[in-house]
Structures are given as C-alpha cells and as structure tokens.
Design an enzyme around this catalytic site. Structure first.
Site, PDB file in Angstrom:
ATOM      1  N   HIS A 153       0.814  -1.221   0.000  1.00  0.00           N
ATOM      2  CA  HIS A 153       0.000   0.000   0.000  1.00  0.00           C
ATOM      3  C   HIS A 153       0.845   1.266   0.000  1.00  0.00           C
ATOM      4  CE1 HIS A 153       0.267  -0.598   4.503  1.00  0.00           C
ATOM      5  NE2 HIS A 153       0.365   0.726   4.497  1.00  0.00           N
ATOM      6  N   SER A 273       4.451   1.572   8.261  1.00  0.00           N
ATOM      7  CA  SER A 273       4.071   0.585   7.248  1.00  0.00           C
ATOM      8  C   SER A 273       5.252   0.310   6.332  1.00  0.00           C
ATOM      9  CB  SER A 273       2.901   1.103   6.400  1.00  0.00           C
ATOM     10  OG  SER A 273       1.698   1.076   7.105  1.00  0.00           O
TER      11      SER A 273
END
Length: 321
Positions: A153, A273
């Site tokens: 992502h 992330s």
C-alpha cells in the site's frame, strides 16, 4: 470466434483435471477458467512489462530458505543532500483512511534510534511519495544495493501507482547521512493490486543509486511454521506521531501466525508501514521474516515471508532498475 490451439489446450488441461469438458466455441467458459488460474502472487510492475520469477540466489539451511544480507561499508554520503519532508505528509494506510492508524499496544515502549548510521538501522529508511493529490510517508528497507522492500500500500494506492517516490536510508530528523535516492520502477503483486487483501500487502522498488553498498541490506527468510511462535520480532521505522524523520524501535515476539500473516505486540504507528520484521537464525543474520503492514488493538501484524514471497523478493533483487 474460436480459441487459439495453444489457449484451448491450456484450458482443456485445466478442465480435464476438474473432470469437465469444453467445446472449442465456448469462449466465455474458457476465459473464466483462465482467469481463475491466475496466481495471486503474480508480479506486476509500474512499467507494465512482464517479470519472470528468478529463484537464483535462494539458499537453504536447517531453518529453511533464505537470502543472505550484507553489512555494507558504512561510508557516509559526501554531502547530506537534506530535503525537507512535507510537514503535512500523512502516514500511508491500506484503506486510505487515517482512522485506526495508532497501534501502540498498552504503554508505548518504543525507543528512538539516534545512531541511525549503526548497523542494521542504516539499512532502514523513510519513504516519501505522492498519491491522489496528497503526500505520504512509509518505511522501507534495503534488500540489495539498489532494491527497497516495503508494503504494497506504499506503492499501489487509490487504484494507481504512487508517484514521486524517494528513499532516505538512515534518516535522522533533518539529517540524511546517506543522501536520498529516487525510485525508478515499482513492484507489487496482482492480488494486492486488484483486491487490496492484506495477505498480499507487500512490494519493492528499484532506486537510481547503489546506496546499499554503503548501508548494507537485510537478508530475507521464509520461516518454517515449526517454532515460529516465540521467534523474535524486531521492528524499526518512521512513525507519523513522532518528530519528523525520526526512527523508532520496539522488540517483541511472534504471538500467532497464519499461512499469510504474522502477529506480534510490537508498538508501532502509521508511517511504519513497510518496516522490516527481522531477527537472526541459522546462517541468516539480520533477516526479515515479514513486512509490517497493520495495526490492531491487541496485536499488530504484517505480511509473512513465505517461499512464494521470498521468490518474488529475489526476483525484484535481480531485476534491472
């Protein structure tokens, strides 16, 4: 309209295994079966070109398959080449929403890494990029001299490849001890691109420099399920709730796992992330066993490096920039 002989043969083989038959003119059924057979880990690249899987370089020891890392020379950049990060840049998330990005489990036990040029922290860097009209941050880690691993992502978001991707290894506030590098080619897998399933949230990108020769890079391990619970999970990255460009670390262990995911109680936050989940075992020192992707209320989680995921990372390592 009729199927080509080659396509008809491939589809017929699939159907014969299922105990079905196919008339040559049944194009719609043929197309359906071909689509079902697509591997969800099929590599997709930002330049649209096909990428052939390469397993050369994967080795084995008593703990399973792995790719060795490198310590690097540790030589710093000749100049800092500092660039300010957009102060309004947001942590990237799977959904695009900023809700629920806090993933500190109980008390916040993260520790700031100030010696970001020490090993292995210099192998980790901050990623900045643009997507959907906004600027975002993630974390990445070198897996070769010119290849950076991260979450899917952080590369494919809002149904499109992200743009203006830059990587700053060892960033320490406003200091970039190894300078910064631009991405030249992005990779993820088809199932992340089409469904956004967390099971396939991983990727990598090539950069226009060979900074990994200085910083070194992480090895990668596809850990066996045997003894996986209790293995160390070290996570360091660039959380969005701390001072801009600062690296934070916390250690825990694997609490549970599935075929695709690892769960642990390391404290993290949005912006981390893409961080490596690493430990050392057997012949593989400072080897990542997963990619941090998600926060939760009792545990956080990441994409587990399986043999298939390992093969894809190995392919990206061996792909030209």
């Amino acid at each position: 309209m009729r199927l080509s002989v080659r396509r008809y043969t491939r589809v017929a083989v699939v159907l014969s295994v299922l105990g079905l038959s196919l008339a040559q003119g049944d194009v719609s059924l043929a197309k359906k079966e071909v689509e079902v057979a697509v591997d969800p880990h099929t590599i997709v690249a930002s330049d649209g070109k096909p990428v052939e899987v390469n397993t050369k370089g994967i080795v084995y020891d008593e703990f399973g398959a792995y790719i060795a890392g490198s310590d690097g020379t540790g030589v710093l950049a000749e100049s800092d080449r500092a660039e300010e990060v957009d102060p309004n840049a947001l942590p990237a998330t799977q959904s695009g929403s900023q809700e629920g990005i806090s993933s500190v489990i109980g008390a916040d036990n993260r520790v700031r890494i100030t010696a970001t040029t020490s090993d292995p922290y210099r192998r980790i860097g901050q990623i900045t990029f643009s997507s959907g009209g906004g600027n975002y941050i993630c974390t990445g880690w070198l897996i070769s001299a010119n290849t950076v691993a991260t979450a899917g992502h952080c590369l494919w978001s809002n149904n499109a490849w992200v743009t203006n991707v830059k990587f700053y290894p060892g960033r320490n506030g406003s200091s970039n001890p190894y300078g910064g590098c631009n991405a030249t080619k992005l990779f993820t897998v088809s199932q992340w691109q089409t469904s956004g399933s967390a099971n396939y949230d991983y990727g990598a990108f090539k950069i226009n420099c060979s900074v990994g020769s200085q910083t070194g890079w992480f090895g990668l391990r596809a850990p066996s399920s045997t003894g996986l619970v209790g293995q160390a999970t070290n996570i360091a990255g660039y959380p969005g709730d701390k001072a801009s460009g600062t690296m934070w670390f916390h250690a825990d262990t694997v609490r549970s796992y599935t075929s695709y995911r690892l769960s642990y109680a390391n404290d993290t936050y949005g912006g981390q992330s893409g961080s490596p989940i690493w430990n050392s075992s057997g012949s593989c020192s400072n080897c990542s066993i997963g990619v941090h992707t998600n926060g939760g209320s009792t545990t956080n989680s990441g994409t587990r490096i399986t043999s298939t995921v390992l093969s894809n990372f190995n392919t990206w390592i061996n792909t030209a920039p």
